[in-house]
Design an enzyme around this catalytic site. Structure first.
Site, PDB file in Angstrom:
ATOM      1  N   ASN A  14       9.378  51.272   4.559  1.00 19.43           N
ATOM      2  CA  ASN A  14       9.167  49.886   4.977  1.00 19.43           C
ATOM      3  C   ASN A  14      10.431  49.118   4.608  1.00 19.43           C
ATOM      4  O   ASN A  14      10.641  48.806   3.434  1.00 19.43           O
ATOM      5  CB  ASN A  14       7.933  49.313   4.265  1.00 19.43           C
ATOM      6  CG  ASN A  14       7.764  47.827   4.535  1.00 19.43           C
ATOM      7  OD1 ASN A  14       8.426  47.255   5.403  1.00 19.43           O
ATOM      8  ND2 ASN A  14       6.866  47.196   3.789  1.00 19.43           N
ATOM      9  N   TRP A  15      11.245  48.833   5.618  1.00 22.35           N
ATOM     10  CA  TRP A  15      12.527  48.177   5.331  1.00 22.35           C
ATOM     11  C   TRP A  15      12.363  46.698   5.006  1.00 22.35           C
ATOM     12  O   TRP A  15      13.315  46.052   4.609  1.00 22.35           O
ATOM     13  CB  TRP A  15      13.478  48.349   6.536  1.00 22.35           C
ATOM     14  CG  TRP A  15      13.902  49.766   6.787  1.00 22.35           C
ATOM     15  CD1 TRP A  15      13.553  50.876   6.062  1.00 22.35           C
ATOM     16  CD2 TRP A  15      14.768  50.231   7.833  1.00 22.35           C
ATOM     17  NE1 TRP A  15      14.144  51.997   6.596  1.00 22.35           N
ATOM     18  CE2 TRP A  15      14.891  51.631   7.686  1.00 22.35           C
ATOM     19  CE3 TRP A  15      15.445  49.609   8.890  1.00 22.35           C
ATOM     20  CZ2 TRP A  15      15.674  52.412   8.545  1.00 22.35           C
ATOM     21  CZ3 TRP A  15      16.223  50.390   9.745  1.00 22.35           C
ATOM     22  CH2 TRP A  15      16.336  51.771   9.568  1.00 22.35           C
ATOM     23  N   LYS A  16      11.179  46.166   5.211  1.00 25.69           N
ATOM     24  CA  LYS A  16      10.921  44.727   4.979  1.00 25.69           C
ATOM     25  C   LYS A  16      11.966  43.902   5.730  1.00 25.69           C
ATOM     26  O   LYS A  16      12.427  44.321   6.789  1.00 25.69           O
ATOM     27  CB  LYS A  16      10.855  44.429   3.482  1.00 25.69           C
ATOM     28  CG  LYS A  16       9.844  45.339   2.769  1.00 25.69           C
ATOM     29  CD  LYS A  16       9.494  44.907   1.381  1.00 25.69           C
ATOM     30  CE  LYS A  16       8.473  45.876   0.783  1.00 25.69           C
ATOM     31  NZ  LYS A  16       8.001  45.498  -0.536  1.00 25.69           N
ATOM     32  N   HIS A 100      -0.180  44.159   4.691  1.00 27.70           N
ATOM     33  CA  HIS A 100       0.696  44.340   3.526  1.00 27.70           C
ATOM     34  C   HIS A 100       0.476  43.174   2.563  1.00 27.70           C
ATOM     35  O   HIS A 100       0.258  42.038   2.995  1.00 27.70           O
ATOM     36  CB  HIS A 100       2.164  44.404   3.978  1.00 27.70           C
ATOM     37  CG  HIS A 100       3.073  44.854   2.868  1.00 27.70           C
ATOM     38  ND1 HIS A 100       3.488  43.995   1.878  1.00 27.70           N
ATOM     39  CD2 HIS A 100       3.609  46.065   2.588  1.00 27.70           C
ATOM     40  CE1 HIS A 100       4.252  44.672   1.025  1.00 27.70           C
ATOM     41  NE2 HIS A 100       4.340  45.927   1.433  1.00 27.70           N
ATOM     42  N   GLU A 102       2.418  41.393   0.931  1.00 24.60           N
ATOM     43  CA  GLU A 102       3.319  40.243   1.146  1.00 24.60           C
ATOM     44  C   GLU A 102       2.793  39.363   2.280  1.00 24.60           C
ATOM     45  O   GLU A 102       2.940  38.147   2.257  1.00 24.60           O
ATOM     46  CB  GLU A 102       4.746  40.749   1.420  1.00 24.60           C
ATOM     47  CG  GLU A 102       5.382  41.276   0.136  1.00 24.60           C
ATOM     48  CD  GLU A 102       6.415  42.369   0.325  1.00 24.60           C
ATOM     49  OE1 GLU A 102       6.913  42.536   1.452  1.00 24.60           O
ATOM     50  OE2 GLU A 102       6.714  43.068  -0.661  1.00 24.60           O
ATOM     51  N   GLU A 172      -1.398  50.034  -2.443  1.00 21.79           N
ATOM     52  CA  GLU A 172      -0.181  49.440  -3.004  1.00 21.79           C
ATOM     53  C   GLU A 172      -0.568  48.382  -4.033  1.00 21.79           C
ATOM     54  O   GLU A 172      -0.831  47.224  -3.678  1.00 21.79           O
ATOM     55  CB  GLU A 172       0.647  48.774  -1.903  1.00 21.79           C
ATOM     56  CG  GLU A 172       1.169  49.726  -0.846  1.00 21.79           C
ATOM     57  CD  GLU A 172       2.462  49.202  -0.221  1.00 21.79           C
ATOM     58  OE1 GLU A 172       3.470  49.902  -0.340  1.00 21.79           O
ATOM     59  OE2 GLU A 172       2.465  48.102   0.349  1.00 21.79           O
ATOM     60  N   GLY A 178       8.091  46.272  -5.788  1.00 22.27           N
ATOM     61  CA  GLY A 178       9.387  45.635  -6.010  1.00 22.27           C
ATOM     62  C   GLY A 178       9.652  45.289  -7.460  1.00 22.27           C
ATOM     63  O   GLY A 178      10.604  44.569  -7.770  1.00 22.27           O
ATOM     64  N   SER A 217       7.125  50.776  -5.969  1.00 19.08           N
ATOM     65  CA  SER A 217       8.214  51.304  -6.796  1.00 19.08           C
ATOM     66  C   SER A 217       8.261  52.834  -6.831  1.00 19.08           C
ATOM     67  O   SER A 217       8.542  53.431  -7.869  1.00 19.08           O
ATOM     68  CB  SER A 217       8.162  50.726  -8.218  1.00 19.08           C
ATOM     69  OG  SER A 217       8.344  49.322  -8.184  1.00 19.08           O
ATOM     70  N   GLY A 238       9.370  50.979  -0.201  1.00 19.84           N
ATOM     71  CA  GLY A 238      10.136  49.774   0.096  1.00 19.84           C
ATOM     72  C   GLY A 238      11.603  49.965  -0.242  1.00 19.84           C
ATOM     73  O   GLY A 238      12.357  50.615   0.491  1.00 19.84           O
ATOM     74  N   GLY A 239      12.020  49.412  -1.378  1.00 19.17           N
ATOM     75  CA  GLY A 239      13.437  49.391  -1.751  1.00 19.17           C
ATOM     76  C   GLY A 239      14.140  50.738  -1.620  1.00 19.17           C
ATOM     77  O   GLY A 239      15.266  50.813  -1.087  1.00 19.17           O
TER      78      GLY A 239
HETATM   79  P1  13P Z   1       8.846  48.931  -3.289  1.00 20.24           P
HETATM   80  O1  13P Z   1       8.931  50.410  -3.027  1.00 20.24           O
HETATM   81  O2  13P Z   1      10.155  48.222  -3.126  1.00 20.24           O
HETATM   82  O3  13P Z   1       8.152  48.627  -4.569  1.00 20.24           O
HETATM   83  O4  13P Z   1       7.912  48.326  -2.129  1.00 20.24           O
HETATM   84  C1  13P Z   1       6.687  48.918  -1.868  1.00 20.24           C
HETATM   85  C2  13P Z   1       6.152  48.343  -0.626  1.00 20.24           C
HETATM   86  O5  13P Z   1       5.773  47.183  -0.584  1.00 20.24           O
HETATM   87  C3  13P Z   1       6.118  49.186   0.578  1.00 20.24           C
HETATM   88  O6  13P Z   1       5.367  48.600   1.585  1.00 20.24           O
END
Ligand code: 13P
Length: 265
Positions: A14-16, A100, A102, A172, A178, A217, A238-239
């Site tokens: 997930n590149w956000k 998600h 967020e 999640e 994050g 994470s 994510g990251g």
């Molecule tokens: P991180 O891997 O950066 O914690 O993000 C997880 C995430 O929200 C994937 O959708």
């Protein structure tokens, strides 16, 4: 009772709201030669909307799938700024993230809207990836299972068990996203187990085949331990999905831990 499963590991990046034309091309140039080679793991990336079509072209000769990060619950029409499920399907998306944390926290998406989006995705032939998870306060208050169950129940009520398991579930925990603070493999497995048991209470066979991903994470150095838990079928990353070496290592960890064992539900 033991039920055998047909779950293939799945890793989704997930590149956000990150990337650029140049950065995306460079990332995929580095990572595709490695992640296209896997047999027992399916890989997908979810770039921001403006890059979906160019990333689709870059993925063309690979086995890596395309996903979107969000969609409208509406079919079409006067919804300025929104993107429909059929548009995503039209440009080659296989997956779409739904609910998600967020989006729930920053854009006020409630369980009912998430359920509508899930249904819209399925109707268009997409695989919705339903994200669920508790905040730190909810975990500390002992509410983790209740929160996850409530989030899942809204979708169950909207579409029924047979359609719910056409999607993928991603656990999640909000406190792990994050933050660099990952759920321990045991903490994650306990919630995955709860989710699978909850599904099994509706339909045992469906529960055995439903893929449940962990996100929060996930890094190269913790992926292996997470992925070898019996009810963790891959990750939503994510990251670390923005770093070619890290994402490749995470996919490799999934390849090294295929879901082969039977689960007891
Ligand atoms: P991180 O891997 O950066 O914690 O993000 C997880 C995430 O929200 C994937 O959708």
């Amino acid at each position: 009772m033991q039920t055998s499963s047909n779950r293939k590991k799945l890793v989704i990046g997930n590149w956000k709201m990150n990337g650029s034309s140049t950065a995306n091309a460079s990332l995929l140039r580095s990572v595709l030669p490695v992640i296209s080679r896997f047999e027992s793991v399916e890989v997908a990336v979810c770039p921001p909307f403006p890059y979906l079509t160019t990333v689709a072209d870059l993925l063309d000769d690979s086995d890596v799938s395309l996903g979107a990060q969000n969609l409208s619950s509406q079919l079409s029409g006067a919804h300025t700024g929104e993107v429909s499920a059929s548009m995503l399907h039209d440009i080659g998306c296989r997956f779409v993230l739904v609910g998600h944390s967020e989006r729930r926290a920053l854009y006020s998406e409630n369980d009912d809207l998430v359920a509508e989006k899930f249904a819209a995705a399925l109707r268009a032939g997409l695989i919705p990836v339903l994200c669920v998870g508790e905040t730190l306060a909810q975990r500390q208050g002992g509410e983790t299972e209740a929160i996850v169950t409530t989030q899942l129940s809204a979708v169950l009520k909207a579409v029924g068990i047979q359609d719910l398991v056409k999607g993928v579930i991603a656990y999640e925990p909000v406190w792990a996203i994050g933050t660099g603070e990952t759920a321990t493999p045991e903490q994650a497995q306990a919630v995955h187990r709860h989710i699978r048991q909850w599904l099994a209470d509706e339909d045992r066979a469906a529960a055995a085949d439903c893929r449940i991903l962990y996100g929060g994470s996930v890094k190269a150095d913790n992926a292996e331990q997470l992925f070898n838990q019996p009810d963790i079928d891959g990750g939503l990353i994510g990251g670390a999905s923005l770093d070619a070496m890290s994402f490749a290592a995470i996919c490799r960890a999934a390849e090294a831990n295929p879901t082969t064992e039977s689960i007891a539900i």
